[in-house]
Design an enzyme around this catalytic site. Structure first.
Site, PDB file in Angstrom:
ATOM      1  N   CYS A 159      14.999  19.288   1.350  1.00  0.00           N
ATOM      2  CA  CYS A 159      14.832  17.720   0.734  1.00  0.00           C
ATOM      3  C   CYS A 159      13.568  17.397   0.855  1.00  0.00           C
ATOM      4  O   CYS A 159      13.206  16.624   0.319  1.00  0.00           O
ATOM      5  CB  CYS A 159      15.168  16.255   1.882  1.00  0.00           C
ATOM      6  SG  CYS A 159      16.930  17.155   2.738  1.00  0.00           S
TER       7      CYS A 159
HETATM    8  C1  BEZ Z   1      17.554  21.236   4.455  1.00  0.00           C
HETATM    9  O1  BEZ Z   1      17.737  19.730   3.936  1.00  0.00           O
HETATM   10  O2  BEZ Z   1      16.454  21.466   3.586  1.00  0.00           O
HETATM   11  C2  BEZ Z   1      18.573  21.890   4.332  1.00  0.00           C
HETATM   12  C3  BEZ Z   1      19.730  21.300   4.827  1.00  0.00           C
HETATM   13  C4  BEZ Z   1      20.475  22.436   6.009  1.00  0.00           C
HETATM   14  C5  BEZ Z   1      20.435  24.255   5.516  1.00  0.00           C
HETATM   15  C6  BEZ Z   1      19.471  23.833   4.542  1.00  0.00           C
HETATM   16  C7  BEZ Z   1      18.285  22.801   4.068  1.00  0.00           C
END
Ligand code: BEZ
Length: 211
Positions: free
Chosen positions: A45
């Protein structure tokens, strides 16, 4: 309630990093990208939001507003925005909805309990100025989205909306497009003075009209 293409985008009021947002009012006459991400302070994100912020000029050029969401509170969003600026080199320049009460995530079906019972998946909605849902895509939490593809779809949707053409497989901006099948040849002759190749009565190719 599930949302389908062509539906009216549900309206809502929710807190955000830019104060309370009344969605339809906030949209005004713009196209909108509404997206969810699983959580603040997560790696994928962080890269996504940095990249979206860097695309602001491209969104502005297309009359598109961007708005993000996760089920975290405003203070968390603000703290995380500092990390995004530090690591991605871009200040967040669009509102992030603080959907701690899940009002919007549930309205837009952004929590898929068999994938994760609490976090939102990576949903994207493109909504046109008439508040109609024009695109929906859903990515898993572990895969960052390709925002070049999002921009490509916005260009395609706007060409269909304003120039009455569709875009063929793997089309990129500037390449030839196809004339909407519902347009008869007599009308196409007037609408596309640059001409078109008729490979089949339903497959008419023309240079991309200017915007
Ligand atoms: C993320 O949002 O960065 C993420 C979420 C779940 C698994 C791996 C990364």
């Amino acid at each position: 309630m599930s949302i389908r293409l062509g539906d009216k985008a549900p309206d809502f009021t929710q807190d955000s990093t830019e104060g309370q947002i009344r969605f339809h009012e906030w949209m005004g006459d713009s196209w909108v990208v509404l997206f969810s991400h699983p959580a603040d302070f997560t790696p994928v994100c962080t890269t996504e939001l940095g990249r979206l912020a860097g695309l602001k000029q491209e969104f502005d050029r297309r009359n598109v507003k961007v708005i993000g969401l996760s089920v975290d509170p405003v203070d968390s969003h603000r703290g995380w925005a500092r990390d995004i600026a530090e690591t991605q080199g871009t200040e967040i320049n669009f509102p992030l909805l603080a959907d701690a009460d899940r009002r919007v995530s549930e309205l837009y079906d952004m929590i898929h309990p068999n994938a994760d019972s609490t976090a939102t998946v990576r949903s994207v909605f493109i909504i046109d100025p008439n508040k109609t849902v024009r695109l929906m895509i859903t990515y898993p939490a572990s895969t960052g989205r390709a925002f070049d593809e999002l921009m490509r779809v916005i260009d395609s949707l706007q060409l269909t909306e304003y120039q009455r053409v569709a875009t063929p497989v793997d089309w990129k901006s500037g390449e030839d497009v196809v004339i909407l099948p519902a347009i008869p040849n007599e009308e196409a002759d007037k609408l596309f003075p640059q001409g078109y190749k008729e490979l089949k009565p339903y497959l008419r190719i023309t240079p991309q009209p200017s915007k």
